[in-house]
Scaffold this active site. Structure first.
Site, PDB file in Angstrom:
ATOM      1  N   TYR A  12      50.941  72.211  47.556  1.00 46.79           N
ATOM      2  CA  TYR A  12      52.195  72.305  46.794  1.00 46.79           C
ATOM      3  C   TYR A  12      53.351  72.320  47.784  1.00 46.79           C
ATOM      4  CZ  TYR A  12      55.966  74.154  43.940  1.00 46.79           C
ATOM      5  OH  TYR A  12      57.160  74.306  43.299  1.00 46.79           O
TER       6      TYR A  12
ATOM      7  N   GLU B 297      60.121  68.676  43.799  1.00 47.74           N
ATOM      8  CA  GLU B 297      58.802  69.310  43.836  1.00 47.74           C
ATOM      9  C   GLU B 297      57.728  68.244  43.950  1.00 47.74           C
ATOM     10  OE1 GLU B 297      57.240  72.809  41.126  1.00 47.74           O
ATOM     11  OE2 GLU B 297      56.849  70.889  40.166  1.00 47.74           O
TER      12      GLU B 297
END
Ligand code: GDP
Ligand code: MN
Length: 385
Positions: free
Chosen positions: A108, A196
């Site tokens: 992530y 993101e």
């Protein structure tokens, strides 16, 4: 302002961040053709303004172009409901078809603004993928956060520290350092409030690439980028929110039955709180702004009335910049124009308040004026009984 995954990937790619080869399709025939181009084995991804698609059936790996086409037929026009869409879901109008990548590990990586410290934060985790929310709540120690100093920017050694903390070594670690630096460059140049990548993957072949991407632009900077307005997919927005934005009104639909027309965001929030305290359920948050004109009030009124869930209207206006009598005229004109028969409660204060109240009382509308915010909130709740 949000954009789709495929648009976010185009931006990342322009900043030197590797993404899988792909094509966006508007029809199931295009899905088939794109799948053929990718060699048949590919990933079919519904493009909606929300994450959580994987678990909701919006992301699937297929092995043949016909299989991709069938999936396209199934997905186009369908509403996908994820924890980020609300119960209504979002309808699929575009599909991204990408070459399938064999994933060895999912990470992530994101950059966002931390309003508390007024700094951009780099957030990373070696436990990326579809369960990142669970990782964040159950094992927050697995989330690495790093505040970026706005004056020095992000330095290569800092990016390297993050890459090493993710457990990367050798050439993949160096690739990750460059990727993080490029991500920060994209974030600044494109005036983002969020970028993101989840998952950021290392493929079986050992390459680092962005498998999913989400970008939110800072609304206050949209004017600096001529191409942004054309990037909006209006099929993903509430039609009333689109109408509101045309008149520069801040409108957000909520779940209740009381339509709220308020001037100023702080006053709007206080209004929602007070309504709730008196047992009312607001149907929306609508801020006409501090300098609301009669025209704006009229447009706001029309937007509220188009929402079938609205059973009554609560107007809470402070006539500071704009006089109460002018606001009252706006309310009366709009209510007459759209033949509003719903109960209306108005709480007004400020300049020319008596004249404003008199106009409302003599208007013949189903309207009451409250003496203060609490009294007015109690009245509208009682009228909807
Ligand atoms: P989200 O659920 O909306 O965040 O959608 P993602 O684009 O992140 O996709 C969900 C999951 O699908 C990812 O976490 C991956 O595990 C998987 N996925 C996406 N693309 C590929 C791919 O090319 N190959 C494989 N094997 N899995 C993929
Ligand atoms: Mn994702």
């Amino acid at each position: 302002m949000n954009i789709h995954e495929y648009q976010a990937k185009e931006i990342l790619s322009a900043f030197g961040i590797p993404v899988p080869r792909g094509r966006v399709a508007m029809t199931s025939d295009q899905v088939e053709r794109a799948a053929k181009e990718m060699g048949g084995h590919c990933v079919v991804k519904a493009q909606i303004y929300a994450g959580g698609r994987g678990k909701a059936g919006g992301v699937k790996v297929v092995h043949h172009p016909e299989q991709a086409q069938d999936l396209g037929k199934d997905l186009f026009g369908k509403k996908i409901v994820t924890p980020q869409t609300g119960p209504e879901g979002l309808r699929v109008r575009r599909i991204l078809v990408e070459e399938a990548v064999e994933i060895a590990k999912e990470f992530y990586l994101s950059i966002t603004l931390d309003r508390g410290s007024s700094q951009y934060m780099l957030i990373a985790s070696a436990e990326g993928g579809m369960d990142i929310e669970e990782v964040a709540s159950k094992s927050p120690e697995k989330i690495i956060t790093f505040a970026i100093d706005p004056f020095t920017g992000l330095r290569p050694y800092q990016a390297r520290r993050v890459a090493l903390a993710l457990g990367l070594t050798g050439s993949v670690c160096e690739d990750c350092v460059n990727l993080i630096l490029n991500l920060y460059r994209a974030f600044l140049e494109k005036d983002c409030s969020l970028i993101e990548i989840n998952p950021l993957v290392v493929s079986r072949a050992g390459w680092l690439m962005a498998m999913d991407a989400k970008i939110t632009f800072d609304d206050n900077a949209v004017y600096r980028h001529r191409e942004y307005p054309d990037m909006v997919d209006y099929s993903q927005l509430d039609p009333l929110e689109i109408q509101a934005s045309k008149y520069d009104l801040a409108y957000i639909k909520l779940g209740g039955s009381i339509g709220c027309l308020v001037n100023g965001a702080g006053l709007a929030m206080a209004t929602l709180d007070v309504l709730k305290e008196f047992g009312g359920e607001p149907a929306n948050f609508l801020d006409v702004g501090g300098g609301a004109t009669r025209e704006k009030v009229a447009e706001a009124f029309k937007i509220i009335l188009q929402d079938a869930d609205v059973k009554g209207i609560f107007v809470n206006i402070f006539g500071g910049i704009m006089r109460c009598d002018i606001i009252a005229q706006g309310i009366i004109e709009a209510a007459e124009e759209v033949h509003c028969t719903l109960p209306i409660v108005v709480r007004m204060d400020g300049s020319q308040v008596d004249e404003g109240k008199r106009l409302l009382k003599e208007s013949g509308l189903n309207v009451e004026c409250g003496d203060n915010l609490g009294d007015a909130a109690a009245r509208i709740v009682k009228m909807l009984g």
